[in-house]
Structures are given as structure tokens and as C-alpha cells.
Design a protein around this motif. Structure first.
Motif, mmCIF file in Angstrom:
data_model
loop_
_atom_site.group_PDB
_atom_site.id
_atom_site.type_symbol
_atom_site.label_atom_id
_atom_site.label_comp_id
_atom_site.label_asym_id
_atom_site.label_seq_id
_atom_site.Cartn_x
_atom_site.Cartn_y
_atom_site.Cartn_z
ATOM 1 N N THR A 1 0.867 -1.169 0.000
ATOM 2 C CA THR A 1 0.000 0.000 0.000
ATOM 3 C C THR A 1 0.909 1.225 0.000
ATOM 4 O O THR A 1 2.119 1.108 0.147
ATOM 5 C CB THR A 1 -0.906 0.023 1.250
ATOM 6 N N VAL A 2 0.322 2.385 -0.183
ATOM 7 C CA VAL A 2 1.067 3.634 -0.097
ATOM 8 C C VAL A 2 0.570 4.369 1.140
ATOM 9 O O VAL A 2 -0.640 4.541 1.314
ATOM 10 C CB VAL A 2 0.870 4.497 -1.363
ATOM 11 N N SER A 3 1.494 4.780 1.994
ATOM 12 C CA SER A 3 1.143 5.498 3.221
ATOM 13 C C SER A 3 1.842 6.840 3.254
ATOM 14 O O SER A 3 2.919 7.005 2.682
ATOM 15 C CB SER A 3 1.550 4.684 4.453
ATOM 16 N N ASP A 4 1.233 7.779 3.942
ATOM 17 C CA ASP A 4 1.837 9.091 4.113
ATOM 18 C C ASP A 4 1.393 9.649 5.449
ATOM 19 O O ASP A 4 0.354 9.267 5.993
ATOM 20 C CB ASP A 4 1.412 10.029 2.977
ATOM 21 N N SER A 5 2.191 10.556 5.988
ATOM 22 C CA SER A 5 1.900 11.202 7.255
ATOM 23 C C SER A 5 2.572 12.567 7.232
ATOM 24 O O SER A 5 3.741 12.680 6.844
ATOM 25 C CB SER A 5 2.454 10.352 8.403
ATOM 26 N N TYR A 6 1.833 13.603 7.598
ATOM 27 C CA TYR A 6 2.390 14.948 7.593
ATOM 28 C C TYR A 6 1.547 15.861 8.457
ATOM 29 O O TYR A 6 0.408 15.531 8.799
ATOM 30 C CB TYR A 6 2.491 15.510 6.170
ATOM 31 N N LEU A 7 2.117 17.005 8.806
ATOM 32 C CA LEU A 7 1.399 18.006 9.573
ATOM 33 C C LEU A 7 0.528 18.798 8.616
ATOM 34 O O LEU A 7 1.038 19.417 7.669
ATOM 35 C CB LEU A 7 2.367 18.941 10.301
ATOM 36 N N LEU A 8 -0.757 18.743 8.827
ATOM 37 C CA LEU A 8 -1.726 19.397 7.956
ATOM 38 C C LEU A 8 -1.855 20.859 8.353
ATOM 39 O O LEU A 8 -2.109 21.184 9.507
ATOM 40 C CB LEU A 8 -3.086 18.697 8.078
ATOM 41 N N SER A 9 -1.632 21.744 7.399
ATOM 42 C CA SER A 9 -1.810 23.170 7.642
ATOM 43 C C SER A 9 -3.292 23.469 7.794
ATOM 44 O O SER A 9 -4.141 22.671 7.396
ATOM 45 C CB SER A 9 -1.262 23.980 6.468
ATOM 46 N N ILE A 10 -3.593 24.623 8.328
ATOM 47 C CA ILE A 10 -4.996 25.027 8.424
ATOM 48 C C ILE A 10 -5.512 25.191 7.006
ATOM 49 O O ILE A 10 -4.890 25.854 6.176
ATOM 50 C CB ILE A 10 -5.144 26.329 9.228
ATOM 51 N N GLY A 11 -6.592 24.551 6.712
ATOM 52 C CA GLY A 11 -7.157 24.606 5.371
ATOM 53 C C GLY A 11 -7.068 23.256 4.700
ATOM 54 O O GLY A 11 -7.254 22.223 5.326
ATOM 55 N N SER A 12 -6.727 23.256 3.415
ATOM 56 C CA SER A 12 -6.755 22.048 2.609
ATOM 57 C C SER A 12 -5.377 21.776 2.005
ATOM 58 O O SER A 12 -4.655 22.700 1.654
ATOM 59 C CB SER A 12 -7.793 22.219 1.492
ATOM 60 N N ASN A 13 -5.035 20.495 1.899
ATOM 61 C CA ASN A 13 -3.758 20.096 1.319
ATOM 62 C C ASN A 13 -3.994 18.888 0.420
ATOM 63 O O ASN A 13 -4.587 17.900 0.860
ATOM 64 C CB ASN A 13 -2.772 19.751 2.430
ATOM 65 N N ALA A 14 -3.537 18.962 -0.827
ATOM 66 C CA ALA A 14 -3.665 17.839 -1.766
ATOM 67 C C ALA A 14 -2.286 17.261 -2.041
ATOM 68 O O ALA A 14 -1.322 18.006 -2.247
ATOM 69 C CB ALA A 14 -4.316 18.296 -3.064
ATOM 70 N N ARG A 15 -2.198 15.935 -2.026
ATOM 71 C CA ARG A 15 -0.951 15.238 -2.359
ATOM 72 C C ARG A 15 -1.238 14.251 -3.474
ATOM 73 O O ARG A 15 -2.263 13.568 -3.466
ATOM 74 C CB ARG A 15 -0.404 14.507 -1.141
ATOM 75 N N ASN A 16 -0.308 14.161 -4.423
ATOM 76 C CA ASN A 16 -0.451 13.263 -5.567
ATOM 77 C C ASN A 16 0.521 12.102 -5.454
ATOM 78 O O ASN A 16 1.675 12.283 -5.063
ATOM 79 C CB ASN A 16 -0.190 14.017 -6.871
ATOM 80 N N TYR A 17 0.052 10.920 -5.845
ATOM 81 C CA TYR A 17 0.854 9.697 -5.838
ATOM 82 C C TYR A 17 0.712 9.052 -7.207
ATOM 83 O O TYR A 17 -0.397 8.902 -7.716
ATOM 84 C CB TYR A 17 0.364 8.746 -4.736
#
Length: 156
Positions: free
Chosen positions: A113-129
Motif C-alpha cells: 500500500t502507499v502510506s503518508d503522514s504529515y502536519l496538515l496546515s490550516i485549510g486544505s492540502n492535496a498530495r499526488n501519488y
């Protein structure tokens, strides 16, 4: 005294278990199709293509973690199938790496599987894989449009 209260409030939020933090985030997933282009039968060479899985999370400045899984589609994780009609099928698979050696699945049967973990800023964040597709060479099939549908599941 107020600065001390702010520190305690921030510390309390960071001390929440991950599952409780995840309740403060909302994540969605979307995928683009993988176009392999023309495949010459009997297929003297492999055909490759790429697609994109996009995960968008919205929250309040917290740690977000998720895992992305792909279903087996028409086949199995060992051999997914692009179908044309009922009887014609091309073997293919989807991978997590550019070398196309790690099958993207649900974590079972030797898949990853693909996993990710990060500190989310206030608002929205999109990540592409990137999803890497491969049709093996030397498959003799009649001309046609071959398709499969994979379900993308995100767990956070």
C-alpha cells in the motif's frame, strides 16, 4: 497566565491519540485513468502508463496519516485483467514504483500500500501519488478497447 493556558491547550491537542486527531481531519481520494496507448498484438514489447491518485485532506493544523489501497479489479493482485467483452483479456498490473516491481494492492498476497503522514496546515492540502501500470509483452489478443476499474480506498 494566559500564555500558560495557551501552552496547555496546544500540548493537549498534540497529546491526543492519532485516532482522535484523525477525527478533526476530512480526507477524500480521487484517481485519474491510466492510458497504456496502443498495444501491438502479439505484443512484442511491454506497454506502460501512469495515473495519479490524489488525496486531499482538510483540517486544523494536525498530524494526518493515511494508507491508500487499490482493489484487484477484474483479476487478482498477481494478475489484473484488462477486458474487452466477456472473453478477451490482457494481463496487466499496477505498481507503486517506477521500476514496476512492487504491486500496489491492499497489503495482502505480497502487495504493498502507499502510506503518508504529515502536519496538515490550516485549510486544505492535496498530495499526488503516481500509479505505474505495465502490460507484459507477447500477449496475442484481438484488437479492441480493453478496460478495468480499480477501487481506491483510503484509511485515515
Amino acid at each position: 497566565m494566559k500564555p500558560g493556558l495557551k501552552w496547555l491547550a496546544a500540548g493537549a491537542m498534540l497529546a491526543l491519540p492519532l485516532s482522535a486527531q484523525a477525527l478533526l481531519a476530512d480526507c477524500t481520494v480521487a484517481g485519474s485513468g491510466v492510458a497504456f496507448g496502443s498495444y501491438a498484438s502479439p505484443g512484442s514489447t511491454t506497454a506502460t502508463g501512469t495515473g495519479t491518485v490524489t488525496v486531499t485532506c482538510t483540517g486544523l493544523g494536525l498530524l494526518v496519516s493515511y494508507t491508500i489501497q487499490l482493489s484487484a479489479g477484474n483479476g487478482t493482485f498477481a494478475t489484473r485483467l484488462l477486458k474487452s467483452g466477456v472473453t478477451n483479456a490482457l494481463n496487466y498490473n499496477m505498481y507503486t514504483d517506477t521500476a514496476r516491481t512492487i504491486v500496489w494492492g491492499d497489503g495482502s498476497a505480497g502487495t504493498s500500500t502507499v502510506s503518508d503522514s504529515y502536519l496538515l496546515s490550516i485549510g486544505s492540502n492535496a498530495r499526488n501519488y503516481t500509479a505505474y501500470g505495465l502490460i507484459p509483452a507477447s500477449q496475442s489478443k484481438p484488437a479492441g478497447t480493453y478496460t478495468d476499474t480499480l477501487t481506491i480506498t483510503i484509511t485515515y
